[in-house]
Every structure is written in C-alpha cells, then in structure tokens.
Design a protein around this motif. Sequence first.
Motif, PDB file in Angstrom:
ATOM      1  N   UNK A   3       0.900  -1.222  -0.101  1.00 58.09           N
ATOM      2  CA  UNK A   3      -0.041  -0.092  -0.081  1.00 58.09           C
ATOM      3  C   UNK A   3       0.774   1.356   0.248  1.00 58.09           C
ATOM      4  N   UNK A   4       0.519   2.312  -0.897  1.00 57.73           N
ATOM      5  CA  UNK A   4       1.107   3.366  -0.917  1.00 57.73           C
ATOM      6  C   UNK A   4       0.108   4.587  -0.146  1.00 57.73           C
ATOM      7  N   UNK A   5       0.529   5.129   0.466  1.00 54.88           N
ATOM      8  CA  UNK A   5      -0.385   6.462   1.032  1.00 54.88           C
ATOM      9  C   UNK A   5       0.175   7.687   0.500  1.00 54.88           C
ATOM     10  N   UNK A  24      -1.120   2.048  10.654  1.00 55.75           N
ATOM     11  CA  UNK A  24      -2.086   0.990  10.656  1.00 55.75           C
ATOM     12  C   UNK A  24      -2.123   0.119   9.355  1.00 55.75           C
ATOM     13  N   UNK A  25      -1.613   0.210   8.442  1.00 55.37           N
ATOM     14  CA  UNK A  25      -1.728  -0.399   7.356  1.00 55.37           C
ATOM     15  C   UNK A  25      -0.023  -0.942   6.761  1.00 55.37           C
ATOM     16  N   UNK A  26       0.774  -0.385   7.660  1.00 57.05           N
ATOM     17  CA  UNK A  26       2.239  -0.758   7.090  1.00 57.05           C
ATOM     18  C   UNK A  26       2.495  -0.176   5.912  1.00 57.05           C
ATOM     19  N   UNK A  27       1.667   0.773   5.213  1.00 56.37           N
ATOM     20  CA  UNK A  27       1.923   1.099   3.868  1.00 56.37           C
ATOM     21  C   UNK A  27       2.998   2.281   3.999  1.00 56.37           C
ATOM     22  N   UNK A  28       3.536   2.729   2.641  1.00 57.23           N
ATOM     23  CA  UNK A  28       4.703   3.792   2.347  1.00 57.23           C
ATOM     24  C   UNK A  28       3.835   4.910   2.334  1.00 57.23           C
ATOM     25  N   UNK A  29       4.584   5.775   2.947  1.00 57.72           N
ATOM     26  CA  UNK A  29       3.971   7.063   2.981  1.00 57.72           C
ATOM     27  C   UNK A  29       4.619   8.157   2.114  1.00 57.72           C
ATOM     28  N   UNK A  65      10.000  13.765  -6.958  1.00 57.34           N
ATOM     29  CA  UNK A  65       9.912  12.904  -8.004  1.00 57.34           C
ATOM     30  C   UNK A  65       8.823  11.848  -7.302  1.00 57.34           C
ATOM     31  N   UNK A  66       7.795  11.227  -8.225  1.00 56.39           N
ATOM     32  CA  UNK A  66       6.906  10.443  -7.764  1.00 56.39           C
ATOM     33  C   UNK A  66       7.506   8.961  -7.626  1.00 56.39           C
ATOM     34  N   UNK A  67       6.822   8.239  -6.505  1.00 57.22           N
ATOM     35  CA  UNK A  67       6.996   6.639  -6.492  1.00 57.22           C
ATOM     36  C   UNK A  67       6.646   6.143  -7.684  1.00 57.22           C
ATOM     37  N   UNK A  68       6.973   4.985  -7.841  1.00 57.66           N
ATOM     38  CA  UNK A  68       6.417   4.119  -8.875  1.00 57.66           C
ATOM     39  C   UNK A  68       5.147   3.511  -8.571  1.00 57.66           C
ATOM     40  N   UNK A  69       3.791   3.853  -8.829  1.00 60.98           N
ATOM     41  CA  UNK A  69       2.820   3.729  -8.211  1.00 60.98           C
ATOM     42  C   UNK A  69       2.243   2.072  -8.693  1.00 60.98           C
ATOM     43  N   UNK A  70       2.861   1.786  -9.972  1.00 55.97           N
ATOM     44  CA  UNK A  70       2.545   0.523 -10.407  1.00 55.97           C
ATOM     45  C   UNK A  70       3.153  -0.604  -9.774  1.00 55.97           C
TER      46      UNK A  70
END
Length: 158
Positions: A3-5, A24-29, A65-70
């Motif tokens: 998950x990407x937040x 709570x999700x362990x996602x990347x911020x 620069x944006x993270x690779x959402x894919x």
Amino acid sequence: MKTLIVYFSWSGNTEKIARTLAVKTGGTLFRLERRIPYSTDYNTCAYKEAKEEHDEVILPELKTPLPDVMAYDRVILAFPIWWYTFPMVVASFLSSVTDWKGKRIDVFANSYTDDPQYMVTALQDVRHYAKNADVKRGLFNREIDQLDTWLKENGMEA
C-alpha cells in the motif's frame, strides 16, 4: 498487499490522518508537495493560489519525483477539500500516471465543513484524472473515528 499512502497537507490535519494510515496499514507514506510551495498565509493560499489553480485548471509542478505507483497494489489518497474538491496538486499527481488500470485508489478527504457533496465531487474528480482506476470512497471528516472498522472491512489491517 503493498500500500502507498499519498497525501497533500497544507495545515497538518491531513498529514496526521496519512501518518495514522501508514502506521495501521504498514504502507509507504509519500507527501505531495508543490514545487513552489503554497503561501503560509491562509488568505493568499486559499483565495489567490488555490482558487486560481482550481478556476483555471492549473496542474502545478510537483517538488519531489513520484514513486512508482505501479509497484503497489493499492493507493490511499488523502487530501483537504479546497474549492469543493481536491487541491490541484492532487490532479498533478493523478495525471502523472497515464493508465491506472488494475489499481485501486481509496480516497480520504477532510474539510472544515461536513457537506457530503464535497466528497462526491472529489471522487468524481479523482475518477476523471486517474484514468481506469478503481476509485473507492474512504472516509470523510469525522468518519476517521471509524478507521479501524474501515481498515478491517477493506482487508487492510497491518
């Protein structure tokens, strides 16, 4: 599930929500920032910069620069409501991906008012800019108190 937040926060309120989601999700911020920062003066930011971007559909350049959402299974997108929808910096992010096919975006929004139409409009606009994404309603305003229930219902417990 990876998950990407992604969040935009001017005052810090949305950042608190995003950080809670990450824990709570362990996602990347990932924080969205305008290359030229918005003014720290509320009136200048709201009634000049944000209004101009909204009215003239200006997608401001992003700072980082944006993270690779894919590389992620799901994106949680959090933002404040500005001019009845998301800030245009969010549109800059969403339009940076040519095709969101196969990606789910959960939308979290907050506003000084509880007008549910703002969330409806924001969801429509996310769908417009995030071509082919599976856009879902997250939580709006005070509903954040229901976060643990929402996470459980959406299979996102950390």
